[in-house]
Design an enzyme around this catalytic site. Structure first.
Site, short mmCIF file in Angstrom:
data_model
loop_
_atom_site.label_atom_id
_atom_site.label_comp_id
_atom_site.label_asym_id
_atom_site.label_seq_id
_atom_site.Cartn_x
_atom_site.Cartn_y
_atom_site.Cartn_z
N GLY A 65 57.16 28.69 16.28
CA GLY A 65 56.86 27.27 16.26
C GLY A 65 57.81 26.53 15.36
CB THR A 66 57.35 23.43 13.43
OG1 THR A 66 57.12 22.77 14.67
CG2 THR A 66 58.19 22.55 12.54
CB SER A 76 72.92 17.12 9.05
OG SER A 76 72.48 17.12 10.40
CB SER A 77 69.55 20.75 11.41
OG SER A 77 69.49 19.61 12.24
CG ASN A 78 73.55 17.67 13.95
OD1 ASN A 78 72.80 18.28 14.70
ND2 ASN A 78 73.61 16.35 13.91
CG HIS A 125 89.34 53.37 47.93
ND1 HIS A 125 89.43 52.00 48.00
CD2 HIS A 125 90.53 53.80 47.43
CE1 HIS A 125 90.61 51.60 47.59
NE2 HIS A 125 91.31 52.67 47.22
CB SER A 212 58.12 60.34 42.59
OG SER A 212 57.31 59.97 43.69
CB SER A 213 52.89 58.52 41.30
OG SER A 213 53.15 57.55 42.30
CE LYS A 218 62.88 60.42 44.38
NZ LYS A 218 63.35 59.49 43.35
CB VAL A 219 63.75 64.27 37.60
CG1 VAL A 219 64.20 63.65 36.27
CG2 VAL A 219 62.73 65.37 37.36
CD GLU A 225 66.54 54.30 37.86
OE1 GLU A 225 65.48 54.21 37.19
OE2 GLU A 225 66.61 54.86 38.97
#
Length: 357
Positions: A65-66, A76-78, A125, A212-213, A218-219, A225
């Site tokens: 928040g603030t 200045s924040s600038n 390729h 896989s369920s 399977k792995v 990824e």
């Protein structure tokens, strides 16, 4: 000196690094202003508060928040926010990004040495090409990381520093380049590890969790990824930073919060994913030498070794004949009468095709 308050609205959950950077900035401002007449008691109080500001960042992680930040007169924040952005970015790069990249680089270098004697078929390729070692393949993934120091200097052109943020755009661009490299590395590793029976299967990747369920055994290459998803996010972040950097209208760029949020996010994501990828994938990679040798011995592109001896056209005819008839290169070469069995064995040696002799 009178103290004034300026309000800087930040999402503290994402920008805790900026909040900590403000503590560093306020401490430095107090120390410098003391030399120019600021009451030492006030200066010391600011220094103490700034140090606490930096240490108790867990408070800001829980509270968004603030944020009220005390400003010294004429500030200045600038002026202060760009400084805090650069401090935060430099710290995140040095504390998270570069160590993560170095860890991954060291792991890839170690693997390249471990696999330096394993000869495999190359691919360009996505098609068979001339051989290389598995070590050469991995060392091609390596990228150098140069250390970045943290001595800060004042911007030579203060107007440019407020109206444009080219340094952040450039840093984001460098991280975008790293993301491109990581995307290729992760994809190549998962493709080389595809299978285990119906893919390339040249690499055996660590089995971190069931993949896989519904398909027992399977792995999936989840670490690869994860890297590709991080890379995609960093590329997206860079687009946003680029747009932000291009929107410095006249004397002020107001895209600062968005820009630093994305820069810090990219640095943190890249650094963290490099560590995870190294620990949970790279260090555990094994070479499937039986599969590597099988694919290499069956590759038609070993015929390239015959170019200096019988010419390109005859070598191409051997490869096409072998492919069409389902025979080996040696069988096709002898059938076509271009060379003898002994000549084939003498000239076609994968280990002699790894580089200039």
């Amino acid at each position: 000196f009178l103290m004034v308050l300026s309000t800087v609205r930040v999402a503290a959950m994402n920008l805790v690094q900026v909040i900590r950077a403000f503590g560093i900035l306020k401490r430095a401002a107090a120390e410098v202003n003391q030399d120019y007449g600021l009451d030492p008691k006030i200066a010391n109080a600011i220094v103490k508060a700034a140090d606490e500001f930096r240490r108790f960042d867990h408070f800001f992680r829980a509270a968004c928040g603030t944020l009220l930040i005390s400003e010294l007169p004429s500030q200045s924040s600038n002026d202060t926010f760009p400084t805090a952005m650069h401090i935060a970015a430099a710290q995140e790069v040095n504390e998270v990004l570069l160590p993560g990249l170095k860890k991954l680089q060291n792991a890839l270098e170690a693997k390249s040495k471990e696999f330096s004697q394993i000869i495999k078929i190359g691919r360009t390729h996505t098609q068979d090409a001339v051989p290389l070692t598995l070590g050469q393949c991995l060392i091609g993934f390596m990228f150098l990381t140069a250390p970045v120091g943290l001595p800060f200097v004042t911007a030579p052109n203060k107007f440019e520093a407020l109206a444009a943020h080219d340094a952040l755009v450039e840093l984001s661009g460098a991280m975008n380049t790293v993301a491109c490299s990581l995307m290729k590395i992760a994809n190549d590793i998962r493709f080389l590890g595809s299978g285990p029976r119906s893919g390339l299967g040249e690499l055996i990747l660590p089995e971190n969790e069931p993949g896989s369920s519904i398909m027992p055994g399977k792995v999936n290459p989840t670490q690869c990824e994860a890297v590709t998803m991080v890379a995609a996010q960093v590329m997206g972040n860079h687009v946003a930073v680029t747009v932000g950097g291009s929107n410095g209208h006249f004397e002020l760029n107001v895209f600062k919060p968005m820009m630093i949020k994305n820069v810090l996010n990219s640095a943190r994501l890249l650094g963290d994913v490099c560590v995870s990828f190294t620990d949970n994938c790279v260090v555990g990679i094994q070479a499937n030498t039986d599969r590597i040798n099988k694919l290499m011995s069956e590759s038609l592109m070993l015929v390239t070794a015959l170019n200096p001896h019988i010419g390109y056209d005859k070598a191409a005819k051997i490869a096409k004949t072998a492919h069409k008839e389902g025979t080996t290169l040696k069988e096709a070469a002898i059938k076509l009468g271009f060379l003898t069995s002994d000549q084939f064995d003498q000239w076609v040696k994968p280990k002699d095709m790894l580089g200039p002799q």
